[in-house]
Write an enzyme that holds these catalytic residues in place. Structure first.
Site, PDB file in Angstrom:
ATOM      1  CE  LYS A  75      -3.896   2.011   2.609  1.00 54.10           C
ATOM      2  NZ  LYS A  75      -4.780   1.823   3.791  1.00 54.10           N
ATOM      3  CB  SER A 150      -8.203   3.663   2.856  1.00 53.76           C
ATOM      4  OG  SER A 150      -7.323   3.066   3.815  1.00 53.76           O
ATOM      5  CB  SER A 174      -8.373   0.847   5.833  1.00 56.14           C
ATOM      6  OG  SER A 174      -9.091   2.051   5.859  1.00 56.14           O
TER       7      SER A 174
END
Length: 482
Positions: A75, A150, A174
């Site tokens: 990420k 997210s 997330s």
């Protein structure tokens, strides 16, 4: 996509090389990522270089770890030396970190092959990955829908077989919510189990890094590689890290599982409710005792979170001033430069949360909002403590719905926030939570079952998840993505 152990065996037996495995992952990204848009950048040269080093070790008959030569997505809010880290924000469009995050350093040391940095909601604020400053990621099961957020890029990349495993971060859901929407395994560890050094901060008392995988065993292997004490992170727990694969047993005899009653009420999609209840019934057949548990203050998690997290974000994001790094807008005065840069650099959701946080921390409102939210946080933790006196693991739906259409909730922030209704309390209490695939709705969209453990009891989550997975076939389903 083959599992970590299978790939490791192929490497050790010299049936395939790390370069071949990496090339296959890069070709898959090349073939599907123009549709899915999981990656903000693909680090092909870096990946092949790492893979070559692994092959050289194997050629010399040197021992390699389980993650050596395994393609992984990271990420893009974890710092990677010499490789751009944007956090999905225009304000960090040109930021190249001068240091490595602890988790990516551990993966480097293990010989894992980073194939790229994955997309996310800007500064990890969002539940759909639509708040990225660069691109909107699609759900591999239906490209017109969101992957969740997210960490939507990491979840979609694993679901679309663009990498074997990936790392995400979880502040209010997330990792677990996108794992649920994309039909993969996602784990948020106990707060402090995994170092946050080098993770771009959103809400420091809630953020935690964790793994995405296609199966429970791979998630256990990846957690084992990134967990552990780190003196560079003052919130890191100094505790021995077990081999999490030792908890992977096919039976649940002797375990008591608690169903959180409050999560099956208003706002839950009937199909999700039915699918999750069927999964819970299945746990009984594996030997678990299943009881109902009440967490009466669970529902106050959402309002408490949307005071605490924005308050911490308001403080953390004050550092983006265009002086040290990131983009810079020309202006006559310093204050004008700050204002102009932030106006251009931050997206709407980030601005919204900074404004909420600044308001709740301001004189006259601090006691009424921030302090009260922290008290509610304590009460939620007490509800969990009471629950774990009776049960080993708590279960509930991961997300109230399956993947929704892109654009469906962007104009209604509150309905977007409700996507994390059942995941947020777990962060507030600092507990480990995991989402595993447990079925599909009528549109062939994945449904996730959330497992919640007591502090540092990831082992029990792995036991329940593995027993369920091995006796069902949901984890073997793949998206119809060509």
């Amino acid at each position: 996509m083959t599992s970590i152990r299978e790939l490791h065996q192929q490497l050790v037996n010299k049936e395939r090389s790390a370069v071949e495995i990496t090339t296959e992952a890069l070709e898959r990204i090349n073939a599907v990522d123009s549709k899915v848009k999981s990656f903000l950048q693909v680090t092909a040269d870096h990946a092949l270089e790492t893979a070559k080093k692994v092959d050289e070790k194997i050629a010399k008959n040197e021992e390699i770890g389980l993650l050596a030569g395994i393609p992984i997505g990271i990420k893009d809010n974890m710092c990677t030396t010499g490789i751009k880290t944007t956090c999905g924000s225009k304000i960090l469009a040109n930021f190249v970190p001068p240091y490595e995050s602890t988790v990516t350093q551990k993966l480097k040391d293990a010989g894992a092959v980073m194939v790229g940095k994955t997309n996310l909601d800007e500064f990890a604020m969002g539940s759909s990955t639509e708040n990225s400053g660069y691109q909107v990621t699609a759900n591999p099961w239906d490209l017109s829908r969101v992957p969740g957020g997210s960490s939507g890029g990491s979840a979609a990349a694993v679901a679309a077989s663009e990498c074997v495993v990936a790392l995400g971060s979880d502040t209010g859901g997330s990792i677990r919510q996108p794992a649920s929407l994309c039909g993969v395994v996602g784990l948020k560890p106990t707060y402090g189990l995994v170092s946050r050094f080098g993770l771009v901060a959103y809400a420091s008392s809630l953020d935690q890094i964790g793994p995405f995988a296609r199966n429970v065993q791979d998630a256990a292997i990846l957690l084992g590689a990134i967990a552990g004490y780190d003196p560079k992170d003052s919130t890191s727990i100094n505790t021995p890290v077990p081999d999490y694969t030792q908890f992977l047993k096919p039976s649940l005899e002797g375990l008591t599982i608690g169903v959180i009653e409050e999560t099956f009420g208003e706002g839950l999609d009937p199909v999700v409710s039915k699918t999750v209840k069927a999964a819970i019934d299945h746990l009984k057949t594996l030997g678990a005792k299943v009881v109902n548990v009440s967490c009466p203050r669970f529902r106050y998690g959402l309002p408490a979170y949307y005071i605490i997290a924005p308050s911490e974000a308001s403080s953390n994001l004050a550092r983006y001033d265009a002086v040290k790094y990131g983009i810079r807008e020309d202006a006559d005065t310093l204050i004008d430069m700050y204002t102009k840069t932030r106006a251009v650099g931050f997206g709407n959701e980030v601005k919204r949360r900074i404004m909420i946080g600044t308001y709740t921390l301001s004189a006259g409102y601090y006691d009424a909002y921030y302090l009260k939210a922290q008290k509610v946080r304590t009460l939620i933790k007490q509800d969990f403590d009471a629950g774990f006196e009776k049960v080993d693991v708590l279960v509930c739906p991961t997300s109230p719905t399956t993947a929704f259409k892109a654009g469906e909730k962007t104009s209604d922030p509150l309905s977007m926030y409700l996507s994390d209704l059942t995941t947020i309390p777990v962060n507030l209490a600092g507990l480990p939570g995991m989402s595993i695939p447990c079925g599909f709705d009528d549109n062939n969209l994945p449904v996730g079952l959330q497992l919640i453990g007591n502090v540092l009891e990831e082992g029990k989550l792995f036991q329940v998840a593995y027993a369920y997975e091995q006796s069902t076939d949901w984890h073997n389903q793949v998206p119809p993505l060509q």
